[in-house]
Design a protein around this motif. Sequence first.
Motif, mmCIF file in Angstrom:
data_model
loop_
_atom_site.group_PDB
_atom_site.id
_atom_site.type_symbol
_atom_site.label_atom_id
_atom_site.label_comp_id
_atom_site.label_asym_id
_atom_site.label_seq_id
_atom_site.Cartn_x
_atom_site.Cartn_y
_atom_site.Cartn_z
ATOM 1 N N VAL A 343 12.556 -16.685 -11.698
ATOM 2 C CA VAL A 343 12.481 -15.387 -12.379
ATOM 3 C C VAL A 343 13.732 -14.608 -11.968
ATOM 4 C CG1 VAL A 343 11.157 -13.265 -12.706
ATOM 5 C CG2 VAL A 343 9.961 -15.441 -12.325
ATOM 6 N N PRO A 344 14.733 -14.488 -12.843
ATOM 7 C CA PRO A 344 16.019 -13.901 -12.442
ATOM 8 C C PRO A 344 15.968 -12.421 -12.066
ATOM 9 C CG PRO A 344 16.256 -15.247 -14.421
ATOM 10 C CD PRO A 344 14.788 -15.101 -14.183
ATOM 11 N N ALA A 345 15.015 -11.665 -12.623
ATOM 12 C CA ALA A 345 14.937 -10.237 -12.326
ATOM 13 C C ALA A 345 13.476 -9.832 -12.211
ATOM 14 C CB ALA A 345 15.642 -9.425 -13.413
ATOM 15 N N TYR A 346 13.217 -8.932 -11.263
ATOM 16 C CA TYR A 346 11.826 -8.563 -10.981
ATOM 17 C C TYR A 346 11.784 -7.142 -10.445
ATOM 18 C CZ TYR A 346 7.178 -8.820 -8.699
ATOM 19 O OH TYR A 346 5.880 -8.598 -8.288
ATOM 20 N N GLN A 347 10.788 -6.395 -10.874
ATOM 21 C CA GLN A 347 10.577 -5.047 -10.344
ATOM 22 C C GLN A 347 9.095 -4.709 -10.419
ATOM 23 O OE1 GLN A 347 11.671 -1.395 -12.612
ATOM 24 N NE2 GLN A 347 13.024 -0.988 -10.866
ATOM 25 N N MET A 348 8.529 -4.310 -9.294
ATOM 26 C CA MET A 348 7.124 -3.913 -9.261
ATOM 27 C C MET A 348 7.000 -2.660 -8.399
ATOM 28 S SD MET A 348 4.208 -4.756 -10.600
ATOM 29 C CE MET A 348 4.637 -6.425 -11.137
ATOM 30 N N ASN A 349 6.496 -1.595 -9.009
ATOM 31 C CA ASN A 349 6.175 -0.389 -8.258
ATOM 32 C C ASN A 349 4.727 -0.480 -7.809
ATOM 33 O OD1 ASN A 349 4.796 2.619 -8.773
ATOM 34 N ND2 ASN A 349 6.632 2.626 -7.490
ATOM 35 N N VAL A 350 4.498 -0.264 -6.519
ATOM 36 C CA VAL A 350 3.173 -0.441 -5.933
ATOM 37 C C VAL A 350 2.725 0.868 -5.297
ATOM 38 C CG1 VAL A 350 1.783 -1.753 -4.282
ATOM 39 C CG2 VAL A 350 3.695 -2.858 -5.476
ATOM 40 N N ARG A 351 1.518 1.309 -5.673
ATOM 41 C CA ARG A 351 0.933 2.517 -5.085
ATOM 42 C C ARG A 351 -0.455 2.184 -4.546
ATOM 43 N NH1 ARG A 351 1.033 7.046 -9.505
ATOM 44 N NH2 ARG A 351 0.713 5.256 -10.900
ATOM 45 N N LEU A 352 -0.712 2.661 -3.341
ATOM 46 C CA LEU A 352 -2.006 2.462 -2.693
ATOM 47 C C LEU A 352 -2.779 3.770 -2.773
ATOM 48 C CD1 LEU A 352 0.043 0.393 -1.327
ATOM 49 C CD2 LEU A 352 -1.596 0.299 0.544
ATOM 50 N N ALA A 353 -3.948 3.724 -3.396
ATOM 51 C CA ALA A 353 -4.755 4.917 -3.614
ATOM 52 C C ALA A 353 -5.924 4.947 -2.646
ATOM 53 C CB ALA A 353 -5.270 4.957 -5.046
ATOM 54 N N LEU A 354 -6.086 6.072 -1.963
ATOM 55 C CA LEU A 354 -7.290 6.289 -1.173
ATOM 56 C C LEU A 354 -8.458 6.581 -2.101
ATOM 57 C CD1 LEU A 354 -5.692 8.587 1.535
ATOM 58 C CD2 LEU A 354 -6.737 6.366 2.013
ATOM 59 N N THR A 355 -9.619 6.021 -1.785
ATOM 60 C CA THR A 355 -10.853 6.306 -2.513
ATOM 61 C C THR A 355 -11.983 6.487 -1.508
ATOM 62 O OG1 THR A 355 -11.400 3.947 -2.719
ATOM 63 C CG2 THR A 355 -10.163 4.953 -4.548
ATOM 64 N N ASN A 356 -13.063 7.111 -1.934
ATOM 65 C CA ASN A 356 -14.213 7.315 -1.048
ATOM 66 C C ASN A 356 -15.111 6.088 -1.052
ATOM 67 O OD1 ASN A 356 -13.840 10.558 -2.085
ATOM 68 N ND2 ASN A 356 -14.040 10.130 0.114
ATOM 69 N N LYS A 357 -14.547 4.992 -0.583
ATOM 70 C CA LYS A 357 -15.263 3.723 -0.516
ATOM 71 C C LYS A 357 -14.888 3.009 0.781
ATOM 72 C CE LYS A 357 -13.840 2.359 -4.656
ATOM 73 N NZ LYS A 357 -13.707 1.604 -5.930
ATOM 74 N N VAL A 358 -15.610 1.943 1.081
ATOM 75 C CA VAL A 358 -15.360 1.165 2.292
ATOM 76 C C VAL A 358 -13.888 0.752 2.343
ATOM 77 C CG1 VAL A 358 -16.119 -0.846 3.623
ATOM 78 C CG2 VAL A 358 -17.692 0.265 2.050
ATOM 79 N N PRO A 359 -13.252 0.798 3.506
ATOM 80 C CA PRO A 359 -11.847 0.379 3.592
ATOM 81 C C PRO A 359 -11.635 -1.039 3.085
ATOM 82 C CG PRO A 359 -12.488 1.512 5.603
ATOM 83 C CD PRO A 359 -13.745 1.334 4.790
ATOM 84 N N VAL A 360 -10.434 -1.270 2.589
ATOM 85 C CA VAL A 360 -10.056 -2.551 1.989
ATOM 86 C C VAL A 360 -9.124 -3.299 2.937
ATOM 87 C CG1 VAL A 360 -8.726 -3.602 0.123
ATOM 88 C CG2 VAL A 360 -10.409 -1.832 -0.389
ATOM 89 N N THR A 361 -9.469 -4.550 3.211
ATOM 90 C CA THR A 361 -8.648 -5.428 4.048
ATOM 91 C C THR A 361 -8.725 -6.846 3.482
ATOM 92 O OG1 THR A 361 -10.385 -6.092 5.610
ATOM 93 C CG2 THR A 361 -9.240 -4.014 6.080
ATOM 94 N N PRO A 362 -8.019 -7.812 4.080
ATOM 95 C CA PRO A 362 -7.975 -9.144 3.479
ATOM 96 C C PRO A 362 -9.324 -9.857 3.404
ATOM 97 C CG PRO A 362 -6.164 -8.875 5.017
ATOM 98 C CD PRO A 362 -7.057 -7.689 5.196
ATOM 99 N N ILE A 363 -9.509 -10.537 2.290
ATOM 100 C CA ILE A 363 -10.504 -11.583 2.120
ATOM 101 C C ILE A 363 -9.729 -12.823 1.682
ATOM 102 C CG2 ILE A 363 -12.481 -12.375 0.718
ATOM 103 C CD1 ILE A 363 -13.474 -9.492 0.730
ATOM 104 N N ARG A 364 -10.225 -13.963 2.005
ATOM 105 C CA ARG A 364 -9.557 -15.257 1.787
ATOM 106 C C ARG A 364 -8.518 -15.216 0.652
ATOM 107 N NH1 ARG A 364 -13.313 -20.657 1.562
ATOM 108 N NH2 ARG A 364 -11.814 -22.128 2.435
#
Length: 778
Positions: A343-364
């Motif tokens: 893939v010669p060119a790539y751009q991804m803007n990433v935003r992490l949103a807080l929500t009133n839910k259980v914290p998010v961490t890795p699953i398999r």
Amino acid sequence: MSEAIFGVSVPRLEDRKLLRGEGRFVDDIKLPGMLEAAFVRSAHAHAKIRKIDKSSALDIPGVHAVLTLDDLLPHLRTDQLVVGLPSPSYKQDRNRPALAAAETVHVGEAIALVVADDRYIAEDAVALIDVDYDPLPAVADAQNALAEDAPPVHHGAPHNLLAEFDMAYGDIDAVFAAAPHVFHERFHQHRGCGHSIECRGNVAAYDPIEDRLTLWSSTQTPHTAMRQLCDMLGRNEDQVRVIAPDLGGGFGPKLIFYPEDIVISAAALILRRPVKWIEDRREHFIATTQERDQFWETEIAVDDDARVLGLRGTLIHDHGAYTARGVNLPYESAITVTLPYNVPAYQMNVRLALTNKVPVTPIRGAGQPQGVFVMERLLDRAARELGLDRAEVRRRNLVAGEAMPHTKPLKTRGGGAVVLDSGDYPKCQADVLKHADWDGFAARQAAKREKGRYLGIGLANFVKGTGRGPFESATIRVSQTGKVHIYTGATAMGQGTETMLAQIVATQLGGDLSNIVVTAGDSAGTPLGIGGFNSRQAVTAGSSAHVAACKVREKVLQIAAHLLEASEADLEIVGQDVRVAGVADMKVNLGQLVRAVAGTPGYGLPGGADPGLEATESVVIDDLTYANGSAVVEVEVDPETGQVDIHRFAIAHDCGAVIHPMIVDGQIVGGAAHGLGNALFEWMSFDDHGQPLTTTLADYLLITAPEVPRIDVIHHESPTPLNPLGVKGVGECGVFPGPAAIASAIEDALSPFDIRINRVPIGPADIVALLGEKEAGE
């Protein structure tokens, strides 16, 4: 290395005790005078806490304590769990408190602890504790959370943006401006909970004689837990010991340090009695970390031959209410998208949103299956629009085998280069296509279509970075009994760690697996350790064990040669004996060698050897080693009911040198089943106010044996040059291709209806709804 051990499916060392019911899980631990605990948990997604009245609970016979944060503070150096991985992208710090005090920000957050003679009394007392709440507005949707008028997840916060970063290379604007074809897609992906068969749990005990706190915990990372307890309690490393007994699965959520870990430990110190807490399944739904929603807006640019020119987009990631791990999940999602392809060119803007839910961490898989889904579905879109075979589009874009090692213009989260170290991605795809009879599918599909049945086939490729460093420790020590002991910071959670390490070490020291004793998951066994996650332990702990075993072997041969008056080149190690090859009675036992270098006052050591017969290694491996694979799934869909039946699932997989083929098969098949659940079943539902709606296994659907098809595994082996064993990780890889391949297959099956699958999981009701919308639109 001995071909009789390494690379062979020897009987697993773990199985005998487990099959006999002799395993020891955390709930099996019973100590004299032990008390049991239960937590008061928030019923609100967001509320101020005005007052906690515990008087009625304290009146119940058998209740020993009701502890709030105020009760813990005198015993803590800090009440904050500061565990977030470093990143310059954070916009605010949101660490979890040991117990919520002034404000609660998700349902299930721990507010107080009841300690009683048994769990039954503790639960009764929990029901009598009166928490005076002042409910506050909550936000449950990650997209809505980033709106300017969204209520703050944390009272007084300026916004709900936890972090933001861009991942980019190439001249993306120029590529899209000149591209002959640009296709836009939106994706919504949801994963859900870990749901290991054993939930979390802790037993904490304080020994005043040694002034040592011991925590038995169902954790994947005991050394990390030990260090966190030291930080929060203000104790030295030799005053805290964390032991991971047998684990009934991990899958990611158990790598996290939790408020319950520090609170149970503090309770044992305060009460000077052992304290046990075992999480029940409902608590697992509302208090154990999860993976949840990601919303992607993407565009792919291709030429007339469907060769990818560029890819760009935005990703909004649901972070939950607190930082329990860091920005790693969406980072891994974004970095995974382009890995298998040019893939010669790539751009991804990433935003992490807080929500009133259980914290998010890795699953398999830790965010990476989501990146695979995005790329594979975009390639399907390009194939459809240009009238090309989906497999051919992928073949044209895959990184070629002769290009290895291949550097991608990306950086790992630690700043290292992304270098695809070995493998033949096109061959993996070609082999699985042949095994699944991809070329013959059109005839099968047409024959079924004539009978009113709808068959479809889908394909997905993936690449996964494994063996995350920097190290995992291993000590190899020969005892006076002649037994070879392995002490490691690695942690076993059902994936065959004991067998894997024993195979590696026995290859160098006698070839007898029954002579190997493995101690894993105990912070007292070795001073340094990181733990089990990210498909890392065969690479890191395996390499350290191998290097240490080689050093012990050299010393064994040196001492034995002196005692036997023979050349080292003529010696062999068989079982517990070192012997002159071909001379059965010229031998010395490993235990005798240990005693020979134990030291006798006034006498030198044999052959000028150093004292003891052991070696400790922490082999530093900074670079990830990249596993890869390709999967083909064949399905049948009933348009009337939306039911999806999987007829075939085949996966070709490359994890470098294979230590134990049967264990590798088990990890791949288990991961594939996990991926099937992510694709078709698992949905952790919340209402608009952050109230969880699926808090039992009657509501939250886990895949069961009848839904798992036969899964064929094709092994490729391209040993990596990055570690002395040539191995790559495998534990998570089976999860990656399933959701994308299944979505592609469903779309293919229902191609006469021209529906699109851009979200997972997708259940029967979703399929029926899509068909209904299509019919209504026509």
